[in-house]
Design a protein around this motif. Sequence first.
Motif, PDB file in Angstrom:
ATOM      1  N   MET A   1      10.981  -1.028   7.616  1.00  0.00           N
ATOM      2  CA  MET A   1      10.895  -2.495   7.563  1.00  0.00           C
ATOM      3  C   MET A   1       9.787  -2.999   8.481  1.00  0.00           C
ATOM      4  O   MET A   1       8.967  -3.845   8.095  1.00  0.00           O
ATOM      5  CB  MET A   1      12.232  -3.117   7.972  1.00  0.00           C
ATOM      6  N   ILE A   2       9.771  -2.471   9.709  1.00  0.00           N
ATOM      7  CA  ILE A   2       8.743  -2.902  10.657  1.00  0.00           C
ATOM      8  C   ILE A   2       7.360  -2.499  10.157  1.00  0.00           C
ATOM      9  O   ILE A   2       6.391  -3.257  10.277  1.00  0.00           O
ATOM     10  CB  ILE A   2       9.029  -2.306  12.050  1.00  0.00           C
ATOM     11  N   LEU A   3       7.252  -1.284   9.588  1.00  0.00           N
ATOM     12  CA  LEU A   3       5.966  -0.816   9.061  1.00  0.00           C
ATOM     13  C   LEU A   3       5.473  -1.708   7.933  1.00  0.00           C
ATOM     14  O   LEU A   3       4.295  -2.095   7.901  1.00  0.00           O
ATOM     15  CB  LEU A   3       6.106   0.627   8.565  1.00  0.00           C
ATOM     16  N   MET A   4       6.357  -2.062   6.993  1.00  0.00           N
ATOM     17  CA  MET A   4       5.948  -2.905   5.872  1.00  0.00           C
ATOM     18  C   MET A   4       5.547  -4.302   6.336  1.00  0.00           C
ATOM     19  O   MET A   4       4.614  -4.909   5.800  1.00  0.00           O
ATOM     20  CB  MET A   4       7.084  -2.990   4.848  1.00  0.00           C
ATOM     21  N   CYS A   5       6.237  -4.814   7.337  1.00  0.00           N
ATOM     22  CA  CYS A   5       5.850  -6.117   7.895  1.00  0.00           C
ATOM     23  C   CYS A   5       4.500  -6.005   8.603  1.00  0.00           C
ATOM     24  O   CYS A   5       3.694  -6.940   8.565  1.00  0.00           O
ATOM     25  CB  CYS A   5       6.920  -6.617   8.856  1.00  0.00           C
ATOM     26  N   GLY A   6       4.252  -4.856   9.248  1.00  0.00           N
ATOM     27  CA  GLY A   6       2.942  -4.634   9.855  1.00  0.00           C
ATOM     28  C   GLY A   6       1.840  -4.582   8.812  1.00  0.00           C
ATOM     29  O   GLY A   6       0.756  -5.150   8.995  1.00  0.00           O
ATOM     30  N   MET A   7       2.098  -3.901   7.690  1.00  0.00           N
ATOM     31  CA  MET A   7       1.112  -3.850   6.607  1.00  0.00           C
ATOM     32  C   MET A   7       0.855  -5.246   6.036  1.00  0.00           C
ATOM     33  O   MET A   7      -0.284  -5.612   5.738  1.00  0.00           O
ATOM     34  CB  MET A   7       1.597  -2.901   5.511  1.00  0.00           C
ATOM     35  N   THR A   8       1.922  -6.025   5.866  1.00  0.00           N
ATOM     36  CA  THR A   8       1.760  -7.399   5.379  1.00  0.00           C
ATOM     37  C   THR A   8       0.890  -8.209   6.324  1.00  0.00           C
ATOM     38  O   THR A   8       0.010  -8.969   5.886  1.00  0.00           O
ATOM     39  CB  THR A   8       3.140  -8.067   5.229  1.00  0.00           C
ATOM     40  N   SER A   9       1.117  -8.036   7.622  1.00  0.00           N
ATOM     41  CA  SER A   9       0.323  -8.766   8.617  1.00  0.00           C
ATOM     42  C   SER A   9      -1.140  -8.346   8.579  1.00  0.00           C
ATOM     43  O   SER A   9      -2.037  -9.196   8.667  1.00  0.00           O
ATOM     44  CB  SER A   9       0.897  -8.525  10.020  1.00  0.00           C
ATOM     45  N   LEU A  10      -1.395  -7.054   8.437  1.00  0.00           N
ATOM     46  CA  LEU A  10      -2.778  -6.571   8.423  1.00  0.00           C
ATOM     47  C   LEU A  10      -3.522  -7.008   7.163  1.00  0.00           C
ATOM     48  O   LEU A  10      -4.688  -7.412   7.229  1.00  0.00           O
ATOM     49  CB  LEU A  10      -2.796  -5.042   8.525  1.00  0.00           C
ATOM     50  N   LEU A  11      -2.850  -6.925   6.027  1.00  0.00           N
ATOM     51  CA  LEU A  11      -3.528  -7.190   4.759  1.00  0.00           C
ATOM     52  C   LEU A  11      -3.685  -8.671   4.456  1.00  0.00           C
ATOM     53  O   LEU A  11      -4.668  -9.083   3.824  1.00  0.00           O
ATOM     54  CB  LEU A  11      -2.759  -6.520   3.612  1.00  0.00           C
ATOM     55  N   PHE A  12      -2.722  -9.505   4.903  1.00  0.00           N
ATOM     56  CA  PHE A  12      -2.711 -10.897   4.454  1.00  0.00           C
ATOM     57  C   PHE A  12      -2.634 -11.937   5.573  1.00  0.00           C
ATOM     58  O   PHE A  12      -2.972 -13.095   5.345  1.00  0.00           O
ATOM     59  CB  PHE A  12      -1.527 -11.132   3.504  1.00  0.00           C
ATOM     60  N   LEU A  13      -2.183 -11.546   6.762  1.00  0.00           N
ATOM     61  CA  LEU A  13      -1.946 -12.540   7.819  1.00  0.00           C
ATOM     62  C   LEU A  13      -2.866 -12.374   9.019  1.00  0.00           C
ATOM     63  O   LEU A  13      -2.567 -12.853  10.112  1.00  0.00           O
ATOM     64  CB  LEU A  13      -0.479 -12.478   8.273  1.00  0.00           C
TER      65      LEU A  13
END
Length: 341
Positions: free
Chosen positions: A250-262
Amino acid sequence: MVEFLGIYVYPTLWTVFYIACIVGPLLGSVAYLTLAERKVIGWMQYRKGPNVVGPFGLLQPMADGLKLLLKETIIPSGANRIMFVAAPMVTFVLSLIAWAVIPFDSGLVLADINVGILYLFAISSLGVYGIIMAGWSSNSKYAFLGALRSAAQMVSYEVSMGFVIITVLLYVGSLNLSVIVEAQSGGFWNWHFFGLLFPMFVVFFISTLAETNRAPFDLPEAEAELVSGYNVEYSSMTFAMFFLGEYANMILMCGMTSLLFLGGWMSPFDFVPFTWVPGPIWFAVKIAFCLFVFLWIRATFPRYRYDQLMRLGWKIFLPLSLLWVVLIAGYVVYGGKAVGA
């Protein structure tokens, strides 16, 4: 001897130190994410949540960990013992090694490789093996059926996630995660969350919910249907490793979301006092916000039926992400060079 130490020993020790600096806080975050989930859902349901063990319930994760550690590990008599024990280890280890390419700030990354996004996608795809191993090795029809359903779900949404990542790569013109973040500098209006990639942000975030088996896509844990799915035969620390792996993912996917879009470690405003805040702090805040949305969704939406889950992945997300790959490719070719090129 000095040359041996300088070439082999010291670099290895520094690498181990860097790994410890990543894994230590990550495991602490995983432990307290379980407490945060119970607290947030409790507040949304007008309950207090854990509040007995320690001040404000802050020692509850330690009590839960101690309880699981002291419980007996039971292995079914007909199970494949080696695969049965290896399955949770595979799931847990894969959730940790993906952080090797996650940049926390400019230059602050364990391995700044040019194909970091492909490495992440490969590691996240391997997570299916731990679940399949668990369901098969348990020698239980319930566990095996749950593993098949979970694997089909994860594979289905990985396809749309892959095409979403391709749109970002086309738009930026690089496979390097640091370059993808730097292409979003200059304020929140330059983040990929806004503009042409907004539909892909929505698809990616919903796909991360399905990829991590979170509500409303938590079919593998549908108690009334599968008696907790692929991990039904697990107990004590073997169950805890599945649990920790899920929350680390969960934390990894939120990190990927932050890197790619935020914008990753970028400040939302490119002026003081916002630029005084260190990049890793902004990155952690964005991950925490995405995790809060994960928990918010769990407390809000009912579980999908399996046919609804598959229809969303194959009939809506896959065609939409494919269309956006074509649109972004056309934009890059006819509208000018890629953002990060």
